[in-house]
Write an enzyme that holds these catalytic residues in place. Structure first.
Site, PDB file in Angstrom:
ATOM      1  CD  GLU A   1      -6.901  -5.297   4.195  1.00 26.04           C
ATOM      2  OE1 GLU A   1      -6.349  -5.901   5.079  1.00 26.04           O
ATOM      3  OE2 GLU A   1      -6.816  -5.160   3.005  1.00 26.04           O
TER       4      GLU A   1
ATOM      5  CG  ASP B   1      -1.534  -1.363   1.560  1.00 25.58           C
ATOM      6  OD1 ASP B   1      -1.682  -2.178   0.864  1.00 25.58           O
ATOM      7  OD2 ASP B   1      -2.055  -1.023   2.435  1.00 25.58           O
TER       8      ASP B   1
END
Ligand code: FRU
Length: 508
Positions: free
Chosen positions: A231, A48
């Site tokens: 998430e 990420d």
């Protein structure tokens, strides 16, 4: 020679040649697959994007990074900066694991009013807010291993110091309690945090980034997709003729429309305490399998710029690159668009990408009868490149990229099904994951006659922005030789009103 020594030497030679071969392979793959216009870590693993913040003329990108191996492991925050979101400078690791755990995803803000009290003199504090993941706790089967912490930079994000009072939010004994994304909510003069907690998002408020109070939560079954954990949330606001409209981005893994990881969003209202979605039905930001954990840069004024991780948890650890693994998508400018009575988020590649364009070719009114192979100007199409095309009518169209090995990638629109598609079934290597070779689709949302497609092509990825960014697909692929031929095909008699091709300068 003693047979044993001979055996050892033969074995050693064998090993050397295996190493040699794998080094050759590795540098060949480095050449083949290292993106030319996308950010990748200099070495080893990335997932990420984190802590994205614009400050003093620089876009900061932090990212989930394992500096020790090209696979997921103990997470650190890698760091890079850019003046234009395209050319990146690699910097040393910003935040290291400590006794509270490794450094998971999170965000960063500019504390201009020194609400945190961390300022020294006139130096504005930058604050990073992230999850600390205690791997030992997880292994021991505990339920308190994800907590939120902060770090402070008093030198414009060059170095970071962890706060002694960490963690600033302790887990209420929930295993999945992570990915804080913070912004300043001017109306209440308070910081607001969105946090992913299993199957829902929780909102917290704070006057100073140190003390947090839970405000509310939203989500759970009946809202969006729940095949996996929620998430990396992000709460954004857009202006619709003077009215504020809010968008809650929620990443989910698995559950994406084309399998694995994906980014859903909900349009609604936020009053500083509660987010109220206008609809609990899912909308997807990107229908391709390879745009995950996308969130936006903070402190960018009226621009809303998102970038995602260009991979999918289904295969991110085993894609055929050796020195580094995974890349960032092209950053995208987001806007809110009304389609009928419905709001949708449109994504367009940032304007800065145009600065890489050269060897531009613009063609008008191409009458397409079956197939059109680009010769001369675009033959041996240099990749990376950018293609924009608009059709007078939404008819079948395919852009086929291929190489001399017969591998091909097809990007197109299927008028009967009224959907866009990327077909990577024959795109090259797919042996590393059974389901990698596939044909993926995205619905068309626009109801205009005219159809436009903007396609950004790198050596190992394609990003399709159709109908001015209403239908988006991001996909990676691994040809054994770079594609060199480009062809337009249609089973209809189609007129391409405008076709634009530009080579893109490599950033390597
Ligand atoms: C999303 C994610 C986050 C977590 C990070 C760990 O891809 O699972 O929820 O913070 O990756 O690397």
């Amino acid at each position: 020679m003693y047979p044993l020594i001979k055996k050892i030497i033969t074995l050693a030679a064998c090993l050397i040649s295996v190493f040699h071969l794998s080094a050759q392979l590795s540098s060949a793959n480095e050449q083949l697959y290292r993106p030319r216009i996308h950010f990748t870590p200099a070495a080893n693993w990335m997932n990420d994007p984190n802590g994205m913040v614009f400050y003093k003329g620089l876009y900061h990108l932090f990212y989930q990074h394992n500096p020790g191996a090209p696979v997921w492991g103990p997470m650190h925050w890698g760091h890079a900066t850019s003046k234009d979101l395209i050319h990146w400078k690699h910097l040393s690791i910003a935040i290291y694991p400590d006794s509270l755990g490794t450094i998971f995803s999170g965000s960063a803000v500019v504390d201009s009013n020194n609400t945190s009290g961390f300022a020294r003199g006139k130096q504005v504090p930058l604050i990073a807010i992230y999850t600390q993941h205690n791997m030992d706790g997880e292994k021991a089967g505990k339920d308190d291993y994800q907590n939120q912490s902060i770090s402070v930079s008093l030198n414009d994000a060059k170095t970071w110091k962890t706060f002694r009072g960490n963690p600033v939010i302790r887990t209420p004994h929930l295993k999945d309690f992570r990915d804080p994304k913070v912004f300043w909510y001017e109306a209440n003069k308070t910081w607001i945090m969105s946090l992913a907690v299993g199957d829902h998002i929780e909102f917290y408020s704070s006057p100073n980034l140190r003390i947090w109070k839970k405000e509310s939560d939203v989500g759970g079954s009946g809202m969006g997709v729940h095949d996996g954990n929620w998430e990396c949330p992000d709460l954004l606001s857009f202006d619709d003729h003077g009215k504020k409209v809010w968008v809650l981005i929620v990443n989910v893994n698995p559950g994406a429309p084309n399998k694995g990881s994906g980014t859903q969003y909900f349009v609604g209202d936020f009053d500083g305490h509660y987010f109220t979605p206008f609809s609990r039905n899912v909308k997807w930001l990107d229908y391709g399998p390879d745009n995950y954990a996308g969130v936006t840069w903070s402190n960018t004024g009226s621009r809303t710029i998102l970038a995602g991780w260009m991979s999918n948890w289904l295969y991110a650890n085993i894609v055929p690159t050796e020195k580094w693994r995974n890349a960032l998508t092209i950053p995208r400018d987001l806007s809110l668009v009304k389609v009928g009575n419905d709001y949708r988020v449109a994504s367009k590649p940032i304007k800065e990408l145009e600065n890489l364009e050269y060897k531009k070719v613009s063609l008008k009114n191409i009458k397409l009868d079956k197939s059109f192979v680009f010769s001369d100007t675009i033959n041996n199409a240099a990749i990376p490149c950018r293609i924009n095309l608009s059709l007078l009518k939404a008819q079948n169209i395919e852009l086929v990229l291929s190489n001399t090995k017969g591998e091909q990638l097809v990007v197109g629109y299927d008028s009967k099904a009224n959907q866009f598609f990327v077909d990577r079934t024959k795109s090259g290597r797919s042996d590393f994951f059974t389901d990698f070779a596939g044909l993926h689709t995205a619905p068309r949302f626009s109801n205009t006659q005219q159809l436009d497609m903007s396609i950004v092509i790198d050596v190992a990825s394609v990003e399709l922005f159709a109908d001015s960014g209403l239908s988006v697909m991001t996909e990676i692929f691994f040809p054994t030789e770079t594609y060199s031929k480009m062809e337009l095909r249609s089973s209809d008699k189609t007129t391409i009103k405008h076709f634009y091709y530009a080579s893109l300068k490599s950033i390597l």
